[in-house]
Design a protein around this motif. Structure first.
Motif, PDB file in Angstrom:
ATOM      1  N   LEU A  25       0.836  -1.293   0.024  1.00  0.00           N
ATOM      2  CA  LEU A  25       0.162  -0.080   0.051  1.00  0.00           C
ATOM      3  C   LEU A  25       0.911   1.125   0.151  1.00  0.00           C
ATOM      4  N   THR A  26       0.653   2.081  -0.928  1.00  0.00           N
ATOM      5  CA  THR A  26       1.103   3.393  -0.833  1.00  0.00           C
ATOM      6  C   THR A  26       0.180   4.655  -0.748  1.00  0.00           C
ATOM      7  N   VAL A  27       0.615   5.361   0.059  1.00  0.00           N
ATOM      8  CA  VAL A  27      -0.308   6.764   0.247  1.00  0.00           C
ATOM      9  C   VAL A  27       0.455   8.039   0.313  1.00  0.00           C
ATOM     10  N   GLU A  28       0.049   8.838  -0.470  1.00  0.00           N
ATOM     11  CA  GLU A  28       0.766  10.163  -0.715  1.00  0.00           C
ATOM     12  C   GLU A  28       0.184  11.161   0.358  1.00  0.00           C
ATOM     13  N   THR A  29       1.269  12.090   0.491  1.00  0.00           N
ATOM     14  CA  THR A  29       1.002  13.323   1.487  1.00  0.00           C
ATOM     15  C   THR A  29      -0.179  14.151   1.168  1.00  0.00           C
ATOM     16  N   GLY A  30      -1.167  14.441   2.043  1.00  0.00           N
ATOM     17  CA  GLY A  30      -2.359  15.077   1.675  1.00  0.00           C
ATOM     18  C   GLY A  30      -3.665  14.580   1.010  1.00  0.00           C
ATOM     19  N   GLU A  31      -3.589  13.295   0.821  1.00  0.00           N
ATOM     20  CA  GLU A  31      -4.683  12.681   0.009  1.00  0.00           C
ATOM     21  C   GLU A  31      -5.576  11.878   0.976  1.00  0.00           C
ATOM     22  N   ILE A  32      -6.643  11.720   0.420  1.00  0.00           N
ATOM     23  CA  ILE A  32      -7.573  10.536   1.073  1.00  0.00           C
ATOM     24  C   ILE A  32      -7.646   9.552   0.560  1.00  0.00           C
ATOM     25  N   HIS A  33      -7.049   8.287   1.021  1.00  0.00           N
ATOM     26  CA  HIS A  33      -6.912   6.912   0.601  1.00  0.00           C
ATOM     27  C   HIS A  33      -7.892   6.035   1.017  1.00  0.00           C
ATOM     28  N   ALA A  34      -8.791   5.279   0.254  1.00  0.00           N
ATOM     29  CA  ALA A  34      -9.898   4.484   0.915  1.00  0.00           C
ATOM     30  C   ALA A  34      -9.362   3.105   0.645  1.00  0.00           C
ATOM     31  N   ILE A  35      -9.675   2.199   1.675  1.00  0.00           N
ATOM     32  CA  ILE A  35      -9.427   0.731   1.524  1.00  0.00           C
ATOM     33  C   ILE A  35     -10.787   0.098   1.468  1.00  0.00           C
ATOM     34  N   CYS A  36     -10.965  -0.804   0.473  1.00  0.00           N
ATOM     35  CA  CYS A  36     -12.450  -1.398   0.411  1.00  0.00           C
ATOM     36  C   CYS A  36     -11.932  -2.910   0.111  1.00  0.00           C
ATOM     37  N   GLY A  37     -12.659  -3.621   0.636  1.00  0.00           N
ATOM     38  CA  GLY A  37     -12.917  -5.199   0.553  1.00  0.00           C
ATOM     39  C   GLY A  37     -13.924  -5.797   1.111  1.00  0.00           C
ATOM     40  N   GLU A  38     -14.266  -7.072   1.108  1.00  0.00           N
ATOM     41  CA  GLU A  38     -15.320  -7.597   1.774  1.00  0.00           C
ATOM     42  C   GLU A  38     -14.880  -7.994   3.237  1.00  0.00           C
ATOM     43  N   ASN A  39     -15.745  -8.277   4.080  1.00  0.00           N
ATOM     44  CA  ASN A  39     -15.763  -8.454   5.236  1.00  0.00           C
ATOM     45  C   ASN A  39     -14.721  -9.744   5.535  1.00  0.00           C
ATOM     46  N   GLY A  40     -13.510  -9.551   6.362  1.00  0.00           N
ATOM     47  CA  GLY A  40     -12.596 -10.717   6.296  1.00  0.00           C
ATOM     48  C   GLY A  40     -11.599 -10.432   5.331  1.00  0.00           C
ATOM     49  N   ALA A  41     -11.561  -9.338   4.647  1.00  0.00           N
ATOM     50  CA  ALA A  41     -10.570  -9.410   3.625  1.00  0.00           C
ATOM     51  C   ALA A  41      -9.149  -8.979   4.023  1.00  0.00           C
ATOM     52  N   GLY A  42      -9.257  -8.448   5.272  1.00  0.00           N
ATOM     53  CA  GLY A  42      -7.859  -8.160   5.756  1.00  0.00           C
ATOM     54  C   GLY A  42      -7.707  -6.637   5.769  1.00  0.00           C
ATOM     55  N   LYS A  43      -8.523  -5.841   5.781  1.00  0.00           N
ATOM     56  CA  LYS A  43      -8.626  -4.232   5.738  1.00  0.00           C
ATOM     57  C   LYS A  43      -8.075  -3.930   7.268  1.00  0.00           C
ATOM     58  N   SER A  44      -8.941  -4.226   8.232  1.00  0.00           N
ATOM     59  CA  SER A  44      -8.593  -3.945   9.380  1.00  0.00           C
ATOM     60  C   SER A  44      -7.418  -4.394  10.032  1.00  0.00           C
ATOM     61  N   THR A  45      -6.962  -5.665   9.712  1.00  0.00           N
ATOM     62  CA  THR A  45      -5.672  -6.097  10.225  1.00  0.00           C
ATOM     63  C   THR A  45      -4.420  -5.557   9.538  1.00  0.00           C
ATOM     64  N   LEU A  46      -4.666  -4.924   8.170  1.00  0.00           N
ATOM     65  CA  LEU A  46      -3.576  -4.307   7.804  1.00  0.00           C
ATOM     66  C   LEU A  46      -3.447  -2.811   8.532  1.00  0.00           C
ATOM     67  N   MET A  47      -4.383  -2.261   9.097  1.00  0.00           N
ATOM     68  CA  MET A  47      -4.352  -1.015   9.641  1.00  0.00           C
ATOM     69  C   MET A  47      -3.774  -1.215  11.169  1.00  0.00           C
ATOM     70  N   LYS A  48      -4.133  -2.405  11.653  1.00  0.00           N
ATOM     71  CA  LYS A  48      -3.555  -2.588  12.971  1.00  0.00           C
ATOM     72  C   LYS A  48      -2.179  -3.090  12.843  1.00  0.00           C
ATOM     73  N   VAL A  49      -1.695  -3.480  11.766  1.00  0.00           N
ATOM     74  CA  VAL A  49      -0.215  -3.768  11.717  1.00  0.00           C
ATOM     75  C   VAL A  49       0.533  -2.229  11.369  1.00  0.00           C
ATOM     76  N   LEU A  50      -0.223  -1.473  10.588  1.00  0.00           N
ATOM     77  CA  LEU A  50       0.408  -0.055  10.588  1.00  0.00           C
ATOM     78  C   LEU A  50       0.374   0.725  11.879  1.00  0.00           C
ATOM     79  N   SER A  51      -0.653   0.373  12.784  1.00  0.00           N
ATOM     80  CA  SER A  51      -0.579   1.384  13.857  1.00  0.00           C
ATOM     81  C   SER A  51      -0.132   0.692  15.260  1.00  0.00           C
ATOM     82  N   GLY A  52       0.427  -0.497  15.063  1.00  0.00           N
ATOM     83  CA  GLY A  52       1.336  -1.154  15.968  1.00  0.00           C
ATOM     84  C   GLY A  52       0.385  -2.107  16.801  1.00  0.00           C
ATOM     85  N   VAL A  53      -0.955  -2.115  16.689  1.00  0.00           N
ATOM     86  CA  VAL A  53      -1.749  -2.952  17.436  1.00  0.00           C
ATOM     87  C   VAL A  53      -1.033  -4.499  17.327  1.00  0.00           C
ATOM     88  N   TYR A  54      -0.670  -4.847  15.974  1.00  0.00           N
ATOM     89  CA  TYR A  54       0.207  -6.123  15.686  1.00  0.00           C
ATOM     90  C   TYR A  54       1.406  -5.501  15.582  1.00  0.00           C
TER      91      TYR A  54
END
Length: 506
Positions: A25-54
């Motif tokens: 995943l790449t996100v540029e400064t100043g943008e709003i970047h959406a992450i979509c997918g079905e339930n269980g696709a891994g969206k929240s897991t990816l964000m928990k990796v990013l935020s240090g929850v994992y």
């Protein structure tokens, strides 16, 4: 724009499950970047990796933030870099004030003594930034969900946020509150705050996002640029589910049969404020094979009506008549409602619908334990067989009914709630916001289940805040406003305009 975030080849495994498989995943400064997918696709897991929850070490891959390789052993590490996540379940303390919540863990203090003047002064400034005028001393539990969401954002702004992550921020909000939040996101973008939003509401994503990354089955499958080119909702859905969905709602043929339930002159007063009437003179009916919708704005009384009917589980001084299959019936409590053939799927599956720390097996049979018991002793083998049958028929995506329900995606949790009430073999099933917070693929599966129930001569009452959903699924729609049923429309006569007209003119 410069690159602010780069996640490279992130792989995260749980016992028996690969939640993320080489996701980038790449996100540029100043943008709003959406992450979509079905339930269980891994969206929240990816964000928990990013935020240090994992934490670093619990996954493979690399995170680069602001050009530097970053390792986060806890959320405090990511917050120190300006990465703030607001989870779908808000992390506010209800009995603390707005000011105390905003600076919780980041107190304005010297030598252990709180500086309340600075705390309240800074809170006022932060609240103004998110469009709130509340007194900083206001207790959080007196605020609506929409305002609580804004308090969470104010809390993030207090930490000098550089990357704000919002996980399903409008899932529990009214249309007006959702609009306010989306407007705030655009304003924060103008102020230079980079944002990531996870959402199933594609119309909202198209309104605010610059780019969309779609994740399917734990892998990133596409990144769509909304600024550079025209992207349709069908394009997004196709990437999410891996197939074209020519129809959002499965076709069905209306086949209204015998009268199952009739409600007339139903009156309910608030459970804590006996002088406040919340349902006044309501009446409706549902026949075998019908899907009957109840439309209305937030606060119209739809949930209060449903819960009061379901064994008087809401309200006081309840009066009115209920007929089940033509016979006057008194549903004095929830067991009586279940025995009469009524079931209610709550809108709040996490708090009221499920035991999150228990298994699929135990949750499936909770509402009908006598059916799997002999002389008061539960037959666990029979219970497991029944749960497994529902796991397969409802396509609950998990390898075992011994899985803890709290570890499932929202869509699969919703299917477990449905399994629990289907096991009671109801004649009338009341569904309160049955697709809230779940993706389009899981929605379609639940729509198919609703059609299957009606095809087997069950009556379905569907409460939904999404008017297209009611129009796409229902044979008749009742419209509620301020505790009253103000109109009824057939499927042929119903439209969003006519429903809203009934609401605003009554």
């Amino acid at each position: 724009m410069s690159l602010l975030l780069e996640m490279k080849s992130i792989t995260k495994e749980f016992p028996g499950v690969k939640a993320l498989d080489n996701v980038s995943l790449t996100v540029e400064t100043g943008e709003i970047h959406a992450i979509c997918g079905e339930n269980g696709a891994g969206k929240s897991t990816l964000m928990k990796v990013l935020s240090g929850v994992y934490p670093t070490g619990s996954y493979d891959g690399e995170i680069h933030f602001d050009g530097a390789h970053s390792t986060f052993k806890a959320t405090s590490d990511s917050e120190a870099k300006g990465i703030i996540i607001i989870h779908q379940e808000l992390a506010l303390v209800p009995l603390l004030s707005v000011a105390e919540n905003i600076f919780l863990g980041n107190e304005r203090a010297k030598n252990g003594v709180m500086n309340w003047h600075e705390t309240f002064d800074r809170t006022k400034g932060l609240l103004a930034k998110v469009g709130l005028s509340e007194n900083p001393a206001t207790l959080v539990d007196t605020l609506g969900v929409g305002k609580q969401q804004l308090v969470e954002i104010a809390k993030a702004l207090s930490k000098d946020v550089r990357l704000l992550i919002l996980d399903e921020p409008t899932a529990a909000l009214s249309e007006a509150d959702s609009t306010t939040l989306l407007d705030l996101m655009l304003e924060l973008k103008r102020q230079g705050v980079t944002q990531i939003i996870i959402s199933h509401k594609l119309n909202e994503i198209k309104r605010v996002a610059d780019k969309i990354t779609v994740i399917r089955d734990g892998a990133s499958v596409s990144t769509l640029d909304l600024v550079q080119g025209e992207v349709s909702e069908d394009d997004i859905v196709r990437d999410m589910v891996g197939r074209d969905m020519s129809q959002r709602y499965p076709t069905r043929s209306p086949r209204a049969g015998d009268m199952l339930m009739e409600v007339s002159d139903w009156n309910v007063w608030h459970p804590d404020h006996g002088d406040r009437q919340v349902i006044e003179g309501a009446g409706f009916n549902v026949r075998a094979g019908e899907v009957v919708g109840i439309a209305g704005l937030m606060g119209a009384g739809r949930t209060e009506l449903a819960m009061s009917l379901f064994g008087r589980s809401y309200g006081q001084k309840i009066s009115g008549q209920i007929k089940i299959r033509g016979k006057d019936t008194v549903l004095k409590d929830v067991p009586a409602a279940i025995d009469a053939g009524l079931a209610y799927v709550t809108e709040d599956r996490k708090s009221l619908g499920l035991l999150l720390d228990d298994t699929i097996q135990r949750n499936t049979t909770l509402a009908n334990l006598p059916k799997i018991a002999t002389r008061g002793i539960l037959d666990e083998g029979k219970e497991a067989d029944i749960a497994e049958g529902y796991r397969k028929s409802l396509q609950i995506r998990t390898p075992s009914v011994q899985q803890i329900v709290g570890n499932l995606s929202g869509g699969n949790q919703q299917k477990v709630v449905l399994a629990k009430w289907l096991f009671t073999e109801p004649d009338v099933l009341i569904l309160d916001e049955p697709t809230r917070g779940i993706d389009v693929g899981a929605k379609y599966e639940i729509y198919g289940l609703i059609n299957d129930l009606s095809a087997h001569d069950k009556g379905v009452v569907m409460i939904s805040s999404e008017l297209p959903e009611l129009l796409g699924m229902c044979d008749r729609i009742y419209v509620m406003n301020e505790g009253k049923i103000v109109g009824e429309l057939s499927a042929q006569d119903a439209s969003q305009e006519r429903i809203m007209s009934m609401i605003v003119t009554n």
